[in-house]
Design an enzyme around this catalytic site. Structure first.
Site, PDB file in Angstrom:
ATOM      1  N   TYR A   2      39.588  59.614 -69.918  1.00  0.00           N
ATOM      2  CA  TYR A   2      38.473  59.609 -70.863  1.00  0.00           C
ATOM      3  C   TYR A   2      38.014  61.010 -71.247  1.00  0.00           C
ATOM      4  O   TYR A   2      37.312  61.187 -72.237  1.00  0.00           O
ATOM      5  CB  TYR A   2      37.263  58.863 -70.272  1.00  0.00           C
ATOM      6  CG  TYR A   2      37.505  57.417 -69.923  1.00  0.00           C
ATOM      7  CD1 TYR A   2      38.681  56.762 -70.274  1.00  0.00           C
ATOM      8  CD2 TYR A   2      36.548  56.693 -69.224  1.00  0.00           C
ATOM      9  CE1 TYR A   2      38.885  55.434 -69.941  1.00  0.00           C
ATOM     10  CE2 TYR A   2      36.745  55.361 -68.888  1.00  0.00           C
ATOM     11  CZ  TYR A   2      37.921  54.740 -69.240  1.00  0.00           C
ATOM     12  OH  TYR A   2      38.119  53.436 -68.899  1.00  0.00           O
ATOM     13  N   HIS A  20      44.816  53.835 -62.814  1.00  0.00           N
ATOM     14  CA  HIS A  20      44.346  53.332 -64.099  1.00  0.00           C
ATOM     15  C   HIS A  20      45.194  52.184 -64.638  1.00  0.00           C
ATOM     16  O   HIS A  20      44.735  51.385 -65.459  1.00  0.00           O
ATOM     17  CB  HIS A  20      44.324  54.471 -65.120  1.00  0.00           C
ATOM     18  CG  HIS A  20      43.345  54.276 -66.219  1.00  0.00           C
ATOM     19  ND1 HIS A  20      42.603  55.290 -66.765  1.00  0.00           N
ATOM     20  CD2 HIS A  20      42.952  53.172 -66.884  1.00  0.00           C
ATOM     21  CE1 HIS A  20      41.808  54.823 -67.713  1.00  0.00           C
ATOM     22  NE2 HIS A  20      42.007  53.532 -67.806  1.00  0.00           N
TER      23      HIS A  20
END
Length: 276
Positions: free
Chosen positions: A52, A110
């Site tokens: 991110y 992730h």
């Protein structure tokens, strides 16, 4: 009247308590205002990730909010490009530095992309960092049953959390059933379907009970026992999104929302749960 609140928690297999709802900051490249508003008004969890590119902003907001570190649950993730034993350990150290904290409450892989050996090595790296006290709970994201079984077959500790795309249109039932039978808490990303509220059933329920689509969707998630992570960069919306603790969806409303499931076809994100 709901028995839940922003301060409600769920017990993880690691022994730590995790809030039942948190703020997601994906694609929020200036997330300081949203995070500050969330922390100031009672949010207890923020979900970020290496990918991110805003871990530093989350750290800034945590510092400027004045909230004690021990009162906030911080989640981050290691992206598949950093999988491997040594590289994953380096990412954990980088995340700690960017966030400005001495430990991460929940660190996850992730996704299961990148191949079996690399993801197993990366998961081992997270477990090492957990033993060092730099991670409190270890989890995964976007893992299908096959990938969770691989961890078991390798003799590795069961993840405390699996974070997957989850909302009425994409309910991932086989993965949810597996996680529940193995004491893995399920976090739900994209719980508000990225703002697509065109479904007639959803609209009808909202009109009937006088709640917004976001509030109904988050309420559905919590009543199903998931931990939703709604995302917003708007400080006002950050607060209104979680005005969900003064009502309950009826069994009829829940059944109608349950009936919207489209399986994999209902996914709106990358949802790589079936990768090799």
């Amino acid at each position: 009247m709901s028995r839940f609140s922003l301060s409600s928690t769920v017990k993880l297999s690691s022994g730590y308590d995790m809030p039942i709802i948190g703020l997601g900051v994906y694609q929020n490249f200036d997330c300081v205002p949203a995070c500050e508003a969330a922390l100031k008004h009672g949010y207890k969890m923020i979900d970020t990730a290496e990918m991110y590119r805003n871990e530093e902003d989350v750290g800034k907001a945590l510092k400027s909010s004045g909230v004690k570190r021990e009162d906030i649950f911080i989640t981050t993730k290691v992206i598949q490009n950093s999988f491997g034993f040594e590289s994953a350990q380096k990412v954990v150290e980088s995340s700690l530095k960017k966030l400005g904290v001495s430990y991460i409450d929940l660190d996850m892989l992730h996704s299961a992309l990148g191949g079996k050996q690399k993801r197993l090595d990366a998961y081992r790296a997270l477990l090492v960092k957990q033993q060092e006290g730099k991670i409190r709970s270890v989890g995964v994201s976007n893992f299908g049953v096959k990938h969770l079984e691989e961890l078991k077959e390798a003799g590795l500790a069961t993840p405390a959390v699996n974070q997957i795309e989850l909302h009425p249109l994409c309910q991932q039932k086989p993965i949810v059933d597996y996680c529940r039978s193995n004491n893995i808490v399920i976090q739900a990303y994209c719980p508000i379907i990225r703002g697509d509220f065109s479904n007639e059933t959803l609209q009808a329920i909202c009109s009937k009970i006088g709640k917004t689509p976001v509030q109904v969707l988050l309420r559905w998630s919590i009543q199903r026992g998931f931990v939703p992570l709604p995302k917003s960069g708007n400080p006002e919306r950050v607060l209104s999104n979680v005005d969900i603790f003064d009502f309950e969806l009826s069994s009829e409303d829940m059944a109608q929302l349950d009936g919207l499931d489209k399986g994999d076809a209902g996914a709106i994100s990358w949802n790589p749960v079936n990768c090799d």
